[in-house]
Scaffold this motif. Structure first.
Motif, PDB file in Angstrom:
ATOM      1  N   GLY A 191      43.746  36.861  33.508  1.00 63.23           N
ATOM      2  CA  GLY A 191      43.707  35.936  34.642  1.00 63.23           C
ATOM      3  C   GLY A 191      43.924  34.490  34.282  1.00 63.23           C
ATOM      4  O   GLY A 191      44.739  33.793  34.901  1.00 63.23           O
ATOM      5  N   GLU A 192      43.244  34.031  33.245  1.00 65.13           N
ATOM      6  CA  GLU A 192      43.314  32.617  32.875  1.00 65.13           C
ATOM      7  C   GLU A 192      44.717  32.228  32.416  1.00 65.13           C
ATOM      8  O   GLU A 192      45.288  31.235  32.864  1.00 65.13           O
ATOM      9  CB  GLU A 192      42.303  32.369  31.741  1.00 65.13           C
ATOM     10  CG  GLU A 192      41.877  30.926  31.613  1.00 65.13           C
ATOM     11  CD  GLU A 192      40.830  30.785  30.490  1.00 65.13           C
ATOM     12  OE1 GLU A 192      40.985  29.854  29.689  1.00 65.13           O
ATOM     13  OE2 GLU A 192      39.896  31.622  30.427  1.00 65.13           O
ATOM     14  N   GLU A 195      47.249  32.358  35.337  1.00 61.22           N
ATOM     15  CA  GLU A 195      47.188  31.175  36.201  1.00 61.22           C
ATOM     16  C   GLU A 195      47.843  29.966  35.551  1.00 61.22           C
ATOM     17  O   GLU A 195      48.569  29.206  36.192  1.00 61.22           O
ATOM     18  CB  GLU A 195      45.733  30.836  36.524  1.00 61.22           C
ATOM     19  CG  GLU A 195      45.209  31.548  37.747  1.00 61.22           C
ATOM     20  CD  GLU A 195      43.827  31.041  38.129  1.00 61.22           C
ATOM     21  OE1 GLU A 195      43.732  29.895  38.609  1.00 61.22           O
ATOM     22  OE2 GLU A 195      42.851  31.787  37.910  1.00 61.22           O
ATOM     23  N   ASN A 368      47.008  29.469  46.117  1.00 57.97           N
ATOM     24  CA  ASN A 368      46.575  29.129  44.754  1.00 57.97           C
ATOM     25  C   ASN A 368      46.891  30.249  43.764  1.00 57.97           C
ATOM     26  O   ASN A 368      47.150  31.395  44.147  1.00 57.97           O
ATOM     27  CB  ASN A 368      45.080  28.730  44.708  1.00 57.97           C
ATOM     28  CG  ASN A 368      44.161  29.905  45.008  1.00 57.97           C
ATOM     29  OD1 ASN A 368      44.434  31.038  44.628  1.00 57.97           O
ATOM     30  ND2 ASN A 368      43.071  29.629  45.690  1.00 57.97           N
ATOM     31  N   LYS A 370      45.106  31.830  41.596  1.00 60.13           N
ATOM     32  CA  LYS A 370      44.155  32.953  41.532  1.00 60.13           C
ATOM     33  C   LYS A 370      44.558  34.088  42.467  1.00 60.13           C
ATOM     34  O   LYS A 370      44.517  35.262  42.129  1.00 60.13           O
ATOM     35  CB  LYS A 370      42.757  32.450  41.921  1.00 60.13           C
ATOM     36  CG  LYS A 370      41.744  32.590  40.825  1.00 60.13           C
ATOM     37  CD  LYS A 370      40.355  32.164  41.276  1.00 60.13           C
ATOM     38  CE  LYS A 370      39.502  31.718  40.102  1.00 60.13           C
ATOM     39  NZ  LYS A 370      40.115  30.786  39.153  1.00 60.13           N
ATOM     40  N   GLU A 371      44.958  33.693  43.677  1.00 54.55           N
ATOM     41  CA  GLU A 371      45.351  34.671  44.697  1.00 54.55           C
ATOM     42  C   GLU A 371      46.629  35.407  44.267  1.00 54.55           C
ATOM     43  O   GLU A 371      46.744  36.627  44.421  1.00 54.55           O
ATOM     44  CB  GLU A 371      45.561  33.936  46.034  1.00 54.55           C
ATOM     45  CG  GLU A 371      45.899  34.801  47.219  1.00 54.55           C
ATOM     46  CD  GLU A 371      44.891  35.923  47.510  1.00 54.55           C
ATOM     47  OE1 GLU A 371      45.288  36.874  48.197  1.00 54.55           O
ATOM     48  OE2 GLU A 371      43.718  35.861  47.044  1.00 54.55           O
ATOM     49  N   ARG A 374      45.724  37.869  41.617  1.00 53.34           N
ATOM     50  CA  ARG A 374      45.030  39.025  42.216  1.00 53.34           C
ATOM     51  C   ARG A 374      46.052  40.018  42.803  1.00 53.34           C
ATOM     52  O   ARG A 374      45.949  41.226  42.594  1.00 53.34           O
ATOM     53  CB  ARG A 374      44.068  38.551  43.312  1.00 53.34           C
ATOM     54  CG  ARG A 374      43.163  39.653  43.874  1.00 53.34           C
ATOM     55  CD  ARG A 374      42.425  39.226  45.139  1.00 53.34           C
ATOM     56  NE  ARG A 374      43.307  38.941  46.268  1.00 53.34           N
ATOM     57  CZ  ARG A 374      43.955  39.880  46.975  1.00 53.34           C
ATOM     58  NH1 ARG A 374      43.831  41.155  46.688  1.00 53.34           N
ATOM     59  NH2 ARG A 374      44.734  39.518  47.988  1.00 53.34           N
TER      60      ARG A 374
END
Length: 387
Positions: A191-192, A195, A368, A370-371, A374
């Motif tokens: 994830g990190e 992003e 954003n 993050k979305e 996901r």
């Protein structure tokens, strides 16, 4: 009578010319041998179902992410059952980066890496000199060049192929670079890093040439070679043809990718493997031809000279090959050796395009990171479910 074999490749001089030239040469030792080569677009090359091709063609130039699907559907010939062990060992030893291994699956070899590429950087040496900037080595350098070009109003830009497929591949290269190649686990992308990669691409989008968002690498390189609009492209699949005098109006040079970490690692490897259909009408001859095309001598000789981009390390290190191509191979080898292999499980190819659309929506919209991550991970987990 030897049947005429049918082969399928992709529509660019690099994909077509060396196969026609090597087929003609091979016919000198096997006069009854003949392959009719068809071609398909880069888009089809990246996305077309392998099982459909294997029904119709004896020899297939393919991209490694389809290997898992091809093996599950039993549509390709396992080459290690037909080729000498020492030949395949030599191919592995002379692999450029993980190119040979990208066609190995479940302990068997399904294609030979006759063409190798990864995302590298492209630039116009003449235009870059006018700007007074050196070739960018870090992403800070890239943004400094982009900002300087924006200020001059000269019509010169940085660019980047960001159609759906290539937006996703650039995202993957950046995220693989940030994670030291540990991009994916069962849950999806890290994830990190994902992003950070998305945000870097978004920052770049505000600087790139307008054609970038709808383009693939061939369209960008054609524009770069024919006009003075594009000075530099940080991530693009390398095409040696543009580094050879006379291919386009202007010479395009290639070099290692810019870094965020110490080394130019994580670039998503591409290139093309030569595979043989399980339904091939003349297996011994097809095997003999494939071994000839993949051999070091052919790769640094006829294959390169007729417009190909070899996959054999001898060609990448060859002085004559590098002289003719203005150092294309030597100047990008480090990036290739540190490159990243995409997933090859059955089902991966279904998400490449869809995930690319998510990346593009993020780049053009207000959502954003993050979305977006996901959504990509949801696609990834869905694609891993047994069919």
């Amino acid at each position: 009578i030897m049947p005429t074999l049918r082969g399928i490749t992709w529509d660019h001089v690099r994909g077509v010319a060396p196969l026609i030239a090597t087929t003609q040469e091979f016919q000198k030792i096997r006069p009854s041998f003949h392959i009719e080569w068809d071609k398909r677009s880069l888009k089809d090359f990246e996305d077309y179902p392998i099982d459909v091709l294997a029904e119709k063609y004896d020899l297939i130039m393919l991209d490694h992410p389809c290997i898992g699907t091809a093996v599950r559907k039993k549509v390709l010939l396992p080459l290690n059952e037909w080729m000498p062990e020492e030949f395949l060992a030599d191919q592995k030893r002379n692999s450029v980066g993980p190119s040979f291994d990208s066609y190995t699956w479940e302990g068997r070899q399904w294609a030979l890496a006759v063409d190798t590429a990864a995302q590298v950087s492209a630039y116009r040496p003449d235009l870059l000199e006018r700007t007074g900037h050196a070739v960018p080595e870090t992403w800070d350098d890239v943004f400094a060049l982009a900002a300087a070009l924006s200020e001059t109003g000269s019509g010169m830009n940085v660019g980047m192929p960001l159609n759906a497929t290539h937006a996703f591949l650039s995202f993957m290269s950046l995220a693989a670079h940030l994670t030291g190649g540990k991009l994916l686990d069962e849950a999806g992308v890290n994830g990190e890093a994902a992003e950070e990669a998305l945000n870097l691409l978004k920052r770049l989008v505000s600087h790139v040439h307008g054609m970038s968002l709808a383009s693939d690498p061939i369209q960008m390189l054609d524009r770069m070679g024919e006009t003075d609009e594009l000075v530099y492209i940080p991530l693009i699949y390398g095409y040696v043809n543009y580094s050879i005098e006379g291919f386009r109006k202007n010479l395009v040079m290639f070099t290692d990718i810019p870094v965020l970490r110490e080394e130019p690692s994580g670039s998503v490897i591409g290139g093309v493997g030569l595979a043989i259909s399980a339904k091939c009408k003349a297996v011994p001859e097809a095997v003999e031809y494939a071994m000839y095309v993949a051999s070091g001598d052919c790769q640094k000789g006829l294959y390169f000279e007729s417009g190909g981009q070899p996959g054999h390390r001898q060609a990448w290190l060859d002085e004559n090959v590098n002289r003719i191509s203005h150092g294309f191979f030597r100047n990008t080898l480090k990036t290739l050796d540190l490159s990243y292999v995409r997933p090859r499980y059955p089902g991966y190819l279904d998400i490449q395009e869809k995930a690319g659309e998510i990346v593009r929506e993020f780049l053009l919209g207000t959502e954003n990171g993050k979305e977006a991550v996901r959504k990509i991970n949801e696609l990834y987990r869905e694609s891993k479910k047994p069919a």
